[in-house]
Motif scaffolding. Sequence first.
Motif, short mmCIF file in Angstrom:
data_model
loop_
_atom_site.label_atom_id
_atom_site.label_comp_id
_atom_site.label_asym_id
_atom_site.label_seq_id
_atom_site.Cartn_x
_atom_site.Cartn_y
_atom_site.Cartn_z
N VAL A 107 0.84 -1.20 0.00
CA VAL A 107 0.00 0.00 0.00
C VAL A 107 0.88 1.26 0.00
O VAL A 107 0.71 2.16 -0.82
N SER A 108 1.81 1.33 0.94
CA SER A 108 2.71 2.49 1.00
C SER A 108 3.77 2.43 -0.09
O SER A 108 4.25 3.47 -0.55
N LEU A 109 4.14 1.23 -0.53
CA LEU A 109 5.13 1.10 -1.60
C LEU A 109 4.64 1.76 -2.88
O LEU A 109 5.40 2.44 -3.57
N ARG A 110 3.37 1.58 -3.21
CA ARG A 110 2.83 2.19 -4.43
C ARG A 110 2.93 3.71 -4.38
O ARG A 110 3.22 4.36 -5.39
N VAL A 111 2.70 4.28 -3.21
CA VAL A 111 2.80 5.74 -3.06
C VAL A 111 4.27 6.18 -3.15
O VAL A 111 4.59 7.18 -3.78
N LEU A 112 5.16 5.41 -2.52
CA LEU A 112 6.58 5.74 -2.58
C LEU A 112 7.10 5.67 -4.02
O LEU A 112 7.92 6.50 -4.43
N GLN A 113 6.64 4.70 -4.78
CA GLN A 113 7.07 4.59 -6.16
C GLN A 113 6.65 5.81 -6.97
O GLN A 113 7.32 6.19 -7.92
N ARG A 114 5.55 6.43 -6.58
CA ARG A 114 5.06 7.60 -7.29
C ARG A 114 5.71 8.90 -6.78
O ARG A 114 5.98 9.81 -7.58
N LYS A 115 6.02 8.96 -5.49
CA LYS A 115 6.47 10.23 -4.89
C LYS A 115 7.96 10.31 -4.60
O LYS A 115 8.51 11.41 -4.50
N THR A 277 -8.48 6.51 1.58
CA THR A 277 -8.45 6.05 0.19
C THR A 277 -8.33 4.53 0.07
O THR A 277 -8.69 3.97 -0.96
N GLU A 278 -7.83 3.87 1.12
CA GLU A 278 -7.61 2.43 1.00
C GLU A 278 -7.37 1.81 2.36
O GLU A 278 -6.83 2.45 3.27
N GLN A 279 -7.76 0.56 2.51
CA GLN A 279 -7.38 -0.23 3.67
C GLN A 279 -7.04 -1.63 3.20
O GLN A 279 -7.76 -2.23 2.40
N GLU A 280 -5.91 -2.12 3.68
CA GLU A 280 -5.45 -3.47 3.35
C GLU A 280 -5.00 -4.13 4.65
O GLU A 280 -4.03 -3.68 5.27
N GLY A 281 -5.70 -5.18 5.06
CA GLY A 281 -5.32 -5.83 6.31
C GLY A 281 -5.43 -4.86 7.47
O GLY A 281 -6.48 -4.24 7.72
#
Length: 301
Positions: A107-115, A277-281
């Motif tokens: 979840v946070s990895l996707r944001v880090l890849q973008r930012k 925006t999202e919840q995972e586990g």
Amino acid sequence: MRSKTQYSISLKLIPIVLTLLFLLFLILRSSFSPQTPSLNSAKTQQPNSTNSEEEDEPQIQSSTNACQPNIPLTPTCTKISASLAEAMVHYATSNITPQQTEKEISVSLRVLQRKSPCNFLVFGLGRDSLMWTALNHGGRTVFLEEDETWIGEISRQLPSLESYHVVYDTKVSEADQLLEIGMKEECKVVTDPRFSKCQLALKGLPKEVYEMEWDLIMVDAPTGYHDGAPGRMSAIYTAGLLARNREQGDTDVFVHDVDREVEDKFSKAFLCQGYMTEQEGRIRHFTVPSHRARLGRPFCP
């Protein structure tokens, strides 16, 4: 923040190691871009001659070279960052399971890849801290930790991490009372946490925390699994205040362990369900916009 998972070999480490190796591949690939040699430098210098054929020879040579495939120059190697190299070795040789699951990390990895590279603030210092620093390669990643002894231990093992000791004056047993306090008008005022009149605002953090605009904030500390623990009430509120108080743009805020009552209630109240925006586990992702960029925004949408 000490890991509560057992120190056993886990397949969960494989995706993390593969991600770090992929980052290494991208860095090395960028260092091997071919360059085209200049046509002028390819021309062969000939002595002056009255023979017209000899005078034409350099032009024929130049034309021939122009039709040949470009030959790359010898590539120069660029060293990978210390954090990335350290993370690769650490996780490749470690038998410690990260505190978050693979899906939660993604979840946070996707944001880090973008930012990334960006400014990343993490409440908590754990076995996964080196991973966050490496994934934010080229940015600034800061960790806030309640246990000073634990900071010393991690610093000896991983000296490249930037961490600071934080003292909390709350307890999980006070959560219901603090939630009521957070509903008061003074806690809805968006300002620098140091100047907030809200009891939930953390005012004793290092000055670096207040002076930086954070692109990502991860709340995975302090300890909150028993009544005498500090709990994450103030950390969650302050994360939301830092996000709202930036000049412009938005901040991605992540709260871990939302299966627990405090993390669930306080994240919804002060990071707002409208911003979720999202919840995972057990991890919840909020995107909190600047309230200074557009005056008059309600505390929650």
